[in-house]
Scaffold this motif. Sequence first.
Motif, PDB file in Angstrom:
ATOM      1  N   CYS A 221     -16.618 -53.834   6.121  1.00 28.58           N
ATOM      2  CA  CYS A 221     -15.315 -54.193   6.717  1.00 28.58           C
ATOM      3  C   CYS A 221     -15.071 -55.791   6.618  1.00 28.58           C
ATOM      4  N   THR A 222     -16.031 -56.317   6.965  1.00 30.37           N
ATOM      5  CA  THR A 222     -16.434 -57.972   6.725  1.00 30.37           C
ATOM      6  C   THR A 222     -16.196 -58.415   5.349  1.00 30.37           C
ATOM      7  N   GLY A 223     -16.872 -57.578   4.486  1.00 25.49           N
ATOM      8  CA  GLY A 223     -17.003 -57.808   3.158  1.00 25.49           C
ATOM      9  C   GLY A 223     -15.426 -57.699   2.544  1.00 25.49           C
ATOM     10  N   VAL A 224     -14.974 -56.774   2.641  1.00 24.50           N
ATOM     11  CA  VAL A 224     -13.490 -56.364   2.346  1.00 24.50           C
ATOM     12  C   VAL A 224     -12.479 -57.538   2.762  1.00 24.50           C
ATOM     13  N   THR A 225     -12.749 -57.839   4.004  1.00 27.43           N
ATOM     14  CA  THR A 225     -11.698 -58.847   4.644  1.00 27.43           C
ATOM     15  C   THR A 225     -12.161 -60.281   3.856  1.00 27.43           C
ATOM     16  N   GLN A 226     -13.133 -60.567   3.617  1.00 26.30           N
ATOM     17  CA  GLN A 226     -13.563 -61.801   2.940  1.00 26.30           C
ATOM     18  C   GLN A 226     -13.130 -61.883   1.597  1.00 26.30           C
ATOM     19  N   ALA A 227     -13.369 -60.883   0.929  1.00 26.00           N
ATOM     20  CA  ALA A 227     -12.933 -60.653  -0.452  1.00 26.00           C
ATOM     21  C   ALA A 227     -11.317 -60.841  -0.833  1.00 26.00           C
ATOM     22  N   VAL A 228     -10.543 -59.933   0.060  1.00 26.83           N
ATOM     23  CA  VAL A 228      -9.375 -60.182   0.140  1.00 26.83           C
ATOM     24  C   VAL A 228      -8.674 -61.577   0.540  1.00 26.83           C
ATOM     25  N   THR A 229      -8.907 -61.971   1.344  1.00 27.07           N
ATOM     26  CA  THR A 229      -8.481 -63.167   2.305  1.00 27.07           C
ATOM     27  C   THR A 229      -9.058 -64.466   1.649  1.00 27.07           C
ATOM     28  N   LEU A 230     -10.148 -64.566   1.155  1.00 25.89           N
ATOM     29  CA  LEU A 230     -10.711 -65.907   0.931  1.00 25.89           C
ATOM     30  C   LEU A 230     -11.509 -66.175  -0.477  1.00 25.89           C
ATOM     31  N   VAL A 231     -12.380 -65.041  -0.658  1.00 25.08           N
ATOM     32  CA  VAL A 231     -13.585 -65.240  -1.781  1.00 25.08           C
ATOM     33  C   VAL A 231     -12.952 -65.109  -2.963  1.00 25.08           C
ATOM     34  N   THR A 232     -12.228 -64.187  -3.147  1.00 26.36           N
ATOM     35  CA  THR A 232     -11.812 -63.941  -4.626  1.00 26.36           C
ATOM     36  C   THR A 232     -11.039 -65.041  -5.284  1.00 26.36           C
ATOM     37  N   PRO A 233     -10.118 -65.552  -4.720  1.00 26.87           N
ATOM     38  CA  PRO A 233      -9.324 -66.541  -5.368  1.00 26.87           C
ATOM     39  C   PRO A 233     -10.319 -67.802  -5.454  1.00 26.87           C
ATOM     40  N   LEU A 234     -10.805 -68.423  -4.729  1.00 28.28           N
ATOM     41  CA  LEU A 234     -11.978 -69.681  -4.864  1.00 28.28           C
ATOM     42  C   LEU A 234     -12.944 -69.404  -5.651  1.00 28.28           C
TER      43      LEU A 234
END
Length: 240
Positions: free
Chosen positions: A57-70
Amino acid sequence: MTHFFIAFYRGTTPVLCIVGPRISLQYLGLAFYKPIFEKMEGSVLPAHSSAGLAGVCTGVTQAVTLVTPLEMLKVRQQTDMMNEAHQRKYHGLVNTASIVIRQEGGLMATVVRQSWGLLVKFSAYTEIKAFFEKTSNDTTQPLASWKYMVSGGLANVLVGVLNSPPDVVKTRMQDDGKLYRSTWHCIVSMAKNEGLSSFFRGSWLRVIRIAPGNVHFSKEETCRSWWFSFYRWGYSIQLL
């Protein structure tokens, strides 16, 4: 020589922008999701599954909100270094972001990388720490800081190796080369044309990069212990 040295730091700005918030979100997710799944263990969920599910759940949250764009901006800047100076497309973080107006791929690969990586990290850390707690001479006392660091270090080594396939796919998908139509097409093409070993290229560099992150676990446990001690102290003062 100067150009050669600077090339190693291409894409550093997105990394600096992401490290602090990502680590904060990581432990926030563990603190938020894990108690929810712990209540379901034994009835709906199997035992010892709460940490892994909290990681997903944390990984999905990170990827969608922060990690993918940067991550995309970082990869674009780094792969652009392979072009000649006059052919380079990206010049700095703002310029890269303005060119990549919309997301061009890699979300699914990043979601898999983050969720699988944190599943491994949280599960491994929880189980290794539990082993130290069970073998401790005094189970009523908190573990020594070095035991938290060893638990976190071993967990990070496992992440560096086991999370290599989705990380490699993620990087391929976010490259500007546009060789792959989708995440699945990338996986099939790599397995067919380059072999399964291609999914683990650079694993040892990944381990070297993330293994020292074991200090995060030690500091998080120490800060949590301080917070609970302060909270109990404040509560006892109120009762007086």
